[in-house]
Design an enzyme around this catalytic site. Structure first.
Site, PDB file in Angstrom:
ATOM      1  CG  HIS A 165     106.917   8.746 -77.913  1.00 44.05           C
ATOM      2  ND1 HIS A 165     107.790   8.108 -78.775  1.00 44.05           N
ATOM      3  CD2 HIS A 165     106.233   7.765 -77.296  1.00 44.05           C
ATOM      4  CE1 HIS A 165     107.627   6.800 -78.677  1.00 44.05           C
ATOM      5  NE2 HIS A 165     106.688   6.557 -77.773  1.00 44.05           N
ATOM      6  CG  HIS A 220     103.845   6.851 -73.338  1.00 46.57           C
ATOM      7  ND1 HIS A 220     102.880   6.276 -74.142  1.00 46.57           N
ATOM      8  CD2 HIS A 220     105.041   6.454 -73.832  1.00 46.57           C
ATOM      9  CE1 HIS A 220     103.478   5.549 -75.084  1.00 46.57           C
ATOM     10  NE2 HIS A 220     104.786   5.632 -74.921  1.00 46.57           N
TER      11      HIS A 220
END
Ligand code: AMP
Ligand code: ZN
Length: 142
Positions: A101, A103
């Site tokens: 992922h 950020h």
């Protein structure tokens, strides 16, 4: 590919609620549940890959396209002055959720935060020869 015990796979499958801000066939973005700043957003590939090097090149390119479009929208939504866009890539780098992922962390002039240079540990003292060797290894390794 989805892993039963993965929080982000469960978000993709709709088993855990999220404040989704973007979704297409390949990727998804939602607000971080413990935001470091207003608008802190996570962007993920829907398929379960642990780290960036596990993501196939087309999905990685797609993810970057989403980041490219979404980052200004995130900044605009919270009237940010800038943002840090980063991956904790692997456990050693602080990755806690093992589903890759990015950020997107909005930044403000007076937020008291730090640049990305603050994330690493002790700074190495490298000779010119060591720098040359590292550069050559990287160049030949991709
Ligand atoms: P990392 O340390 O890069 O693995 O960061 C994982 C991030 O996921 C943290 O910033 C958490 O706040 C966030 N997070 C964990 N669970 C959830 C969830 N259910 N919904 C949204 N964000 C989450
Ligand atoms: Zn997953």
């Amino acid at each position: 590919m989805s892993q039963d015990d993965c929080i982000f796979c469960q978000i993709v499958d709709g088993e855990i609620p999220s404040r989704t801000v973007f979704e297409d066939d390949v990727s998804m973005a939602f607000l971080d549940a413990n935001p470091l700043a207003p608008g802190h957003t996570l962007v993920i590939p829907k398929r379960h890959h642990e780290t960036l090097d596990d993501v196939p090149e087309d999905a990685a390119a797609h993810l970057f396209g989403v980041l490219h479009r979404l980052t200004p929208a995130v900044e605009h939504a919270v009237d940010a002055d800038g943002s840090n866009v980063a991956f904790n890539n692997g456990e050693a780098a602080g990755q806690e959720v093992p589903h890759v992922h990015a950020h997107v962390i909005p930044r403000f002039h007076d937020d008291g935060g730090n640049p990305i240079h603050a994330v690493a540990g002790r700074r190495p003292d490298l000779s010119e020869e060591e720098l040359d060797e590292i550069a050559a290894d990287i160049e030949s390794g991709h």
